[in-house]
Design an enzyme around this catalytic site. Structure first.
Site, short mmCIF file in Angstrom:
data_model
loop_
_atom_site.label_atom_id
_atom_site.label_comp_id
_atom_site.label_asym_id
_atom_site.label_seq_id
_atom_site.Cartn_x
_atom_site.Cartn_y
_atom_site.Cartn_z
N LYS A 101 0.75 -0.90 -0.14
CA LYS A 101 0.18 0.02 0.20
C LYS A 101 1.08 1.21 -0.05
O LYS A 101 0.71 2.16 -0.73
CB LYS A 101 -0.89 -0.03 1.63
N LYS A 113 2.92 -2.23 11.33
CA LYS A 113 2.05 -2.27 12.26
C LYS A 113 2.16 -2.65 13.42
O LYS A 113 2.85 -3.39 14.15
CB LYS A 113 0.55 -3.75 10.89
N ASP A 153 -4.85 3.69 14.35
CA ASP A 153 -5.66 3.37 13.65
C ASP A 153 -6.94 2.69 14.44
O ASP A 153 -7.40 3.63 15.00
CB ASP A 153 -4.99 1.54 13.73
N ASN A 230 -13.39 7.08 11.39
CA ASN A 230 -13.13 8.41 10.34
C ASN A 230 -13.37 8.02 8.96
O ASN A 230 -13.81 8.81 7.81
CB ASN A 230 -12.29 8.85 10.67
#
Length: 455
Positions: A101, A113, A153, A230
């Site tokens: 990504k 992550k 996140d 969001n």
């Protein structure tokens, strides 16, 4: 590679490898096969204990993680997730997706992550602050503006980023752009909260334009969206701005359906209430004036929206992984869906993706999350650039850069799919699933060859 104890990571790995093997890439350039076993193993896995004090003065213990997956293109970049479901399989899948990504944004960012199995729901601000300090006490030694730059996140919003940043600054005696998603008065970027939602809509704009030769747009389209955080909120607002009708939103407890269209006022009420972890069911009751009369909505407990929305043109899964099943994919196709783009990471199951891909001859076009939702991390990259220069760009500047990144990402995925696909369907729609995976993979693989990670 078979990892039965890591099903989410196995799914992400299989998606990439199958997309590559189902193209002409390895036939044309066999050297790229060497990269798969190397890129599929994280450069570093960090697991640590997070012990902290709750409001009763009791000690609580959670498991913290950071997966530093690949740094070929730049510092590790990827969010922190605070949720009870967090485990290494989920974080490895998210980090693996993040590698490619981030490559698709065109910015200098590697993939990573992290997170913790801590549940922020129902916790006081003081508890969350103490937890964040304890979490950062362990994480701080492994991150840095040129090493690893986490973001938010699920469960990690502006409040948590603030507490984490403050803890890092005190521990390291160092004000640096170590986290993205910061407050606007202390190094944050305009358009960051909106970025993922806006970005997925910009990506779909190009899909519609390409598929219809510029004859159609979002205007008049019925759009089903899942989630109510969001990503979903700002995707919905952008769809409304562009003339579309948003027919659904959802959360973990149920969905709201509106055949006439969810309004901007309703989205504002949802956004304010979600900061307090309220459910959609509670929000409809608490904000009755916004959800009554001609603006009334139908609440469906315990279900996702996909099979309940009626006729729909576009579906934007924007909640969490594997939120569209094979049955739901078929229901969307029967409801008339033409464009599916993931605002969430790996939002569709393998069965759902197979159904979408099998229906490209029926003008159904699917875009995976690693391409469609890269707008969020793109603006995180832009925040890093602003921090390095000690400047802040205007909302218009950031939005223009975001739009350009998403448009360029689409063209890259499209052109790569055409170049390496053995087939194209009758409507001339190549597989964006293949295009996104191949384009991101090639960029990372080339850097790994250059740097001697693969030889």
């Amino acid at each position: 590679m078979v990892l039965p104890h890591e099903p989410e990571f196995q799914q992400a790995y299989n998606e990439l490898v199958h997309a590559l093997e189902d193209s002409t890439l390895f036939t044309e350039q066999p050297k790229y096969k060497k990269v798969i076993p190397v890129v599929s193993v994280p450069e570093r896995l960090i697991q640590f204990r997070v012990s902290w004090e709750n409001d009763k003065g009791e000690i609580e213990v959670n498991n913290g993680f950071r997966v530093q997956f690949n740094s070929a293109l730049g510092p590790y970049k990827g969010g922190l997730r605070f949720h009870p479901s967090v485990n290494l399989s989920i974080l490895k899948f998210l980090g693996f997706e993040q590698i490619f990504k981030n490559a698709l944004t065109g910015l200098s960012m590697g993939g990573g992550k992290g997170g913790c199995d801590f549940n922020p729901k129902g916790r006081s601000d003081a508890e969350i602050r103490r937890f964040c300090v304890a979490f950062m006490r362990q994480l701080a030694r492994y991150i840095g503006s040129d090493t690893d730059v986490p973001a938010g996140d699920i469960g990690v919003g502006g409040r948590e980023i603030g507490f984490l940043f403050g803890a890092y600054k005190q521990m390291q005696n160092n004000w640096t752009g170590i986290l993205t998603g910061k407050g606007l008065t202390w190094g944050g970027s305009l358009i960051r909260p909106e970025a993922t939602g806006y970005g997925v809509v910009y990506y779909v704009e190009k899909m519609i334009e390409k598929a219809t030769q510029g004859k159609e747009s979002f205007k008049g389209k019925r759009v089903a969206i899942s989630g109510s955080g969001n990503v979903a909120q700002y995707a919905a607002l952008k769809v409304i701005e562009l003339g579309g009708t948003v027919v659904s939103l959802s959360d973990s407890k149920g969905s709201i359906i509106s055949q006439t269209g969810i309004t901007q006022e309703q989205i504002a009420a949802i956004g304010a209430a979600k900061l307090k972890f309220k459910s959609l069911e509670e929000i409809i009751v608490d904000s009755a004036s916004a959800f009554s009369g001609s603006n009334s909505v139908e609440y469906l407990a315990g279900v996702r929206p996909w099979a309940k929305v009626g006729q729909v043109d576009i579906a934007l899964p924007s909640a969490t992984q594997n939120e569209v099943s094979g049955e739901e994919a078929q229901a969307l196709i029967e409801a008339g869906v033409k464009y599916v783009a993931e605002g969430s990471n790996m939002g569709s199951t393998k069965e759902a993706i197979d159904i979408f891909e099998a229906n490209r001859n029926n003008n159904v076009w699917y875009a995976p999350g690693k391409a469609a939702n890269c707008g969020g991390v793109a603006v995180s990259g832009l925040e890093m650039a602003q921090n390095s220069q000690r400047v802040q760009w205007t909302a218009e500047e950031v939005d223009a850069k975001l739009k350009n990144i998403m448009y360029t990402c689409f063209e890259n995925c499209y052109e790569t799919a055409v170049k390496y696909s053995a087939e194209k369907n009758a409507a001339g729609l190549p597989s964006l699933l293949k295009g996104a995976n191949i384009a991101g993979f090639i960029k990372v693989a080339d850097a790994m060859f250059d740097q001697g990670d693969v030889f």
